[in-house]
Design an enzyme around this catalytic site. Structure first.
Site, PDB file in Angstrom:
ATOM      1  N   TRP A  51      43.635  36.327  42.224  1.00  0.00           N
ATOM      2  CA  TRP A  51      44.328  35.279  42.968  1.00  0.00           C
ATOM      3  C   TRP A  51      43.441  34.112  43.371  1.00  0.00           C
ATOM      4  O   TRP A  51      43.926  33.083  43.808  1.00  0.00           O
ATOM      5  CB  TRP A  51      44.946  35.865  44.246  1.00  0.00           C
ATOM      6  CG  TRP A  51      44.018  36.800  44.979  1.00  0.00           C
ATOM      7  CD1 TRP A  51      43.987  38.159  44.895  1.00  0.00           C
ATOM      8  CD2 TRP A  51      42.975  36.437  45.891  1.00  0.00           C
ATOM      9  NE1 TRP A  51      42.993  38.669  45.693  1.00  0.00           N
ATOM     10  CE2 TRP A  51      42.363  37.633  46.323  1.00  0.00           C
ATOM     11  CE3 TRP A  51      42.508  35.225  46.403  1.00  0.00           C
ATOM     12  CZ2 TRP A  51      41.289  37.656  47.221  1.00  0.00           C
ATOM     13  CZ3 TRP A  51      41.450  35.235  47.294  1.00  0.00           C
ATOM     14  CH2 TRP A  51      40.848  36.437  47.695  1.00  0.00           C
ATOM     15  N   LYS A  78      49.196  39.296  33.269  1.00  0.00           N
ATOM     16  CA  LYS A  78      49.647  39.794  34.570  1.00  0.00           C
ATOM     17  C   LYS A  78      48.818  39.119  35.659  1.00  0.00           C
ATOM     18  O   LYS A  78      47.656  39.444  35.869  1.00  0.00           O
ATOM     19  CB  LYS A  78      49.500  41.310  34.703  1.00  0.00           C
ATOM     20  CG  LYS A  78      50.264  41.823  35.963  1.00  0.00           C
ATOM     21  CD  LYS A  78      49.700  43.102  36.520  1.00  0.00           C
ATOM     22  CE  LYS A  78      48.527  42.880  37.438  1.00  0.00           C
ATOM     23  NZ  LYS A  78      48.884  42.180  38.724  1.00  0.00           N
ATOM     24  N   SER A  99      37.823  42.975  40.993  1.00  0.00           N
ATOM     25  CA  SER A  99      36.801  43.781  41.660  1.00  0.00           C
ATOM     26  C   SER A  99      36.214  44.821  40.722  1.00  0.00           C
ATOM     27  O   SER A  99      36.852  45.263  39.756  1.00  0.00           O
ATOM     28  CB  SER A  99      37.398  44.477  42.885  1.00  0.00           C
ATOM     29  OG  SER A  99      38.262  45.524  42.492  1.00  0.00           O
ATOM     30  N   TYR A 110      41.756  53.659  31.861  1.00  0.00           N
ATOM     31  CA  TYR A 110      43.016  53.494  31.136  1.00  0.00           C
ATOM     32  C   TYR A 110      42.754  53.431  29.631  1.00  0.00           C
ATOM     33  O   TYR A 110      43.517  53.990  28.826  1.00  0.00           O
ATOM     34  CB  TYR A 110      43.734  52.216  31.570  1.00  0.00           C
ATOM     35  CG  TYR A 110      44.127  52.150  33.021  1.00  0.00           C
ATOM     36  CD1 TYR A 110      44.394  53.294  33.762  1.00  0.00           C
ATOM     37  CD2 TYR A 110      44.239  50.915  33.674  1.00  0.00           C
ATOM     38  CE1 TYR A 110      44.763  53.216  35.102  1.00  0.00           C
ATOM     39  CE2 TYR A 110      44.621  50.834  35.002  1.00  0.00           C
ATOM     40  CZ  TYR A 110      44.871  51.981  35.709  1.00  0.00           C
ATOM     41  OH  TYR A 110      45.240  51.905  37.035  1.00  0.00           O
ATOM     42  N   GLU A 119      35.103  40.978  33.939  1.00  0.00           N
ATOM     43  CA  GLU A 119      34.317  40.045  34.773  1.00  0.00           C
ATOM     44  C   GLU A 119      34.581  40.454  36.204  1.00  0.00           C
ATOM     45  O   GLU A 119      35.694  40.293  36.718  1.00  0.00           O
ATOM     46  CB  GLU A 119      34.730  38.594  34.504  1.00  0.00           C
ATOM     47  CG  GLU A 119      33.761  37.578  35.077  1.00  0.00           C
ATOM     48  CD  GLU A 119      34.174  37.064  36.441  1.00  0.00           C
ATOM     49  OE1 GLU A 119      33.546  37.491  37.444  1.00  0.00           O
ATOM     50  OE2 GLU A 119      35.112  36.269  36.503  1.00  0.00           O
ATOM     51  N   CYS A 163      33.647  35.076  43.107  1.00  0.00           N
ATOM     52  CA  CYS A 163      32.722  36.132  42.689  1.00  0.00           C
ATOM     53  C   CYS A 163      31.298  35.618  42.554  1.00  0.00           C
ATOM     54  O   CYS A 163      30.343  36.379  42.718  1.00  0.00           O
ATOM     55  CB  CYS A 163      33.198  36.765  41.383  1.00  0.00           C
ATOM     56  SG  CYS A 163      33.613  35.573  40.101  1.00  0.00           S
ATOM     57  N   GLU A 197      30.255  42.918  48.582  1.00  0.00           N
ATOM     58  CA  GLU A 197      30.955  41.655  48.320  1.00  0.00           C
ATOM     59  C   GLU A 197      32.033  41.453  49.382  1.00  0.00           C
ATOM     60  O   GLU A 197      32.975  42.236  49.485  1.00  0.00           O
ATOM     61  CB  GLU A 197      31.586  41.672  46.934  1.00  0.00           C
ATOM     62  CG  GLU A 197      32.204  40.331  46.559  1.00  0.00           C
ATOM     63  CD  GLU A 197      32.796  40.329  45.167  1.00  0.00           C
ATOM     64  OE1 GLU A 197      32.667  39.305  44.480  1.00  0.00           O
ATOM     65  OE2 GLU A 197      33.387  41.343  44.766  1.00  0.00           O
TER      66      GLU A 197
END
Length: 505
Positions: free
Chosen positions: A169, A193, A251, A261, A273, A308, A409
């Protein structure tokens, strides 16, 4: 074209009030409601509900992947000449610029960042990314290695297939464009997504891409956009056997899920990333200590610190630590925190109540651990816009390397100041982290610039600057900051397969 950064606050408020947020998935070139479940998108600007958006589950992800699969296996997109694909990407860039004001207002509403950044930085980057890869599309050549005179060897680069792209976001469209544009240039089909916090701008981008495809005579399905949360929609995309490549920004903890997955499904390639705890080293021979301090403050408070690469660890030589820290604090206290729709605002709202609570938790923990709070540390009272999530720029000094504030972070406007006495100590402090996304270095010595840059375990090192660069250079991390690279021609490596053809003559 709408207002620009020279326009008034009132002009931007009128644009924001006139925006009709999209609320339906884009699958196969059409809007789809899905199964009927919805979720609310809440603006951090004032806590209001912007829209109810269709909530994707496994069924919706299946339909989106099926549309992308058809577009790749049977549609014309992968079989177009690269120059033709490039022209479509250039048209997408044009459409983004035509709708720049509307999209920028939508980003500021759903994300909380200042309109000066949404319009002046993010939308410029989005259009520029599609334009750059549109121009690159027909300039990547295959190989014919010199080999035995009795054989012909060919190395061809082919599109990898269906790409799942999951983006966060904080830069909802920039990071989407960094994945979509090279994937489309390579000839892939994409299922995007976006974060459930910021799906509106992505859904609007999906509409513009469909418009460009339709103009070019390409059926829908090359880009599909489904909105939903990570544990449901993100997981379904990560596990889907018809997704060939998964590109994720977010994250480190969630990045681990996507690797699982992949292992549990079809061993799709996963490009990550991830997080960062970037050091920004200031040596006493820096060409301009005031510029170093100003850039350090800008870097950590830009985009509310929700970045980040944010230089959240300021490592300063003890001989100049007081001067540099005081200058950073002065900048922090002069920063204009305000309504994201005001062009004069320099720092907007954090991305929601949960984000504000999380950052405040880090601040409380730092104080309890013994770090000294020099400025900030609390929400603005009163808030620039009632109901919004606004935090004062925050600076801690007397931070030690073992403190959580120096290791975790935070993803907010919180700076930790640490001191050192030698260059070797500075490098050790900088590398003492599980992350390796970026680093900064301020020095006037050419030899030091080269040797320290080589010693820093980070994907990007900025010397006497921070957050500089363009699309010609790759971006990505070392260690637990991920793998693979966005931006530059190297990004195509993520979305292509190399095929060797050996012909005996």
């Amino acid at each position: 074209m709408g207002p620009t950064l020279d326009s008034s606050y009132e002009d931007w408020v009128r644009v924001a009030e006139g925006v009709v947020p999209p609320g339906r998935h884009r699958v196969g070139g059409r809007e789809e409601d899905g199964a009927g479940a919805v979720f609310a998108v809440v603006s951090p600007r004032d806590g209001s509900t912007l829209a109810s958006v269709a909530d994707a589950g496994e069924k919706e992800v299946d339909l989106a992947v099926a549309a992308a699969r058809w577009a790749f296996d049977s549609g014309p997109w992968p079989r177009l000449a690269p120059a033709e694909r490039g022209r479509v990407l250039l048209r997408i860039a044009d459409l983004v610029e035509e709708h720049r004001s509307e999209i920028a207002a939508l980003i500021s509403l759903e994300n909380g960042k200042p309109i000066a950044e949404s319009y002046g930085i993010e939308l410029r980057a989005v259009a520029g990314t599609f334009r750059w890869y549109g121009q690159l599309a027909d300039k990547v050549c295959d190989e014919a290695p010199h080999t035995d005179p009795g054989a012909l060897a060919l190395v061809t680069r082919e599109p990898a297939g269906v790409v799942g792209a999951v983006v966060p976001w904080n830069f909802p469209l920039t990071l989407a464009a960094w994945k979509i544009a090279p994937a489309l240039a390579a000839g892939c089909a994409v299922v995007l997504k976006p974060s459930e916090l910021t799906p509106l701008s992505a859904l609007l981008l999906g509409r513009l891409v469909d418009e460009a495809m339709e103009e070019a005579g390409v059926p829908g399905g090359v880009l599909n956009v489904v909105a939903g949360d990570g544990p449901t929609a993100g997981r379904a995309l990560g596990l889907h056997p018809d997704v060939d490549v998964l590109a994720f920004t977010g994250s480190t903890a969630v990045g681990r899920h996507y690797l699982r997955y992949s292992a549990d499904s079809n061993l799709k390639r996963v490009w990550l990333e991830l997080g960062g705890k970037s050091p920004n080293i200031v040596l006493p021979d820096a060409p301009d200590l005031d510029a170093a301090a100003a850039t350090a403050a800008w870097g950590i408070f830009f985009n509310q610190g929700e970045m980040c690469t944010a230089p959240s660890r300021l490592l300063v030589h003890s001989s100049v630590a007081e001067r540099v820290t005081d200058a950073v604090i002065q900048r922090a206290e002069a920063l204009r925190v305000g309504d994201p729709l005001d062009p004069a605002t320099e720092m907007g709202a954090l991305a929601g109540a949960a984000r504000l609570d999380a950052v405040r938790g880090h601040i409380d923990a730092a104080r309890a651990a013994g770090a000294r709070l020099r400025t900030g540390g609390a929400p603005l009272d009163p808030a620039p816009v009632p109901g919004g999530t606004y935090l004062r720029p925050t600076v801690f000094d007397r931070v030690t390397p073992d403190m959580a504030v120096a290791r975790e972070e935070i993803f907010g406007p919180v700076l930790s100041v640490l001191t050192f006495d030698t260059v070797e100590e500075a490098v050790a402090l900088a590398n003492d982290t599980e992350y390796g996304l970026a680093a900064g270095l301020w020095t006037g010595d050419l030899s030091t610039a080269h040797t320290v840059s080589r010693a820093l375990r980070a994907g990007t090192v900025w010397v006497n600057c921070y957050e500089e660069g363009d699309l010609t250079v790759p971006f990505g991390g070392y260690k637990q900051s991920g793998n693979g690279r966005d931006k530059s021609a190297h990004a195509l490596e993520k979305y292509t397969e190399l095929k060797t053809t050996w012909i005996q003559l």
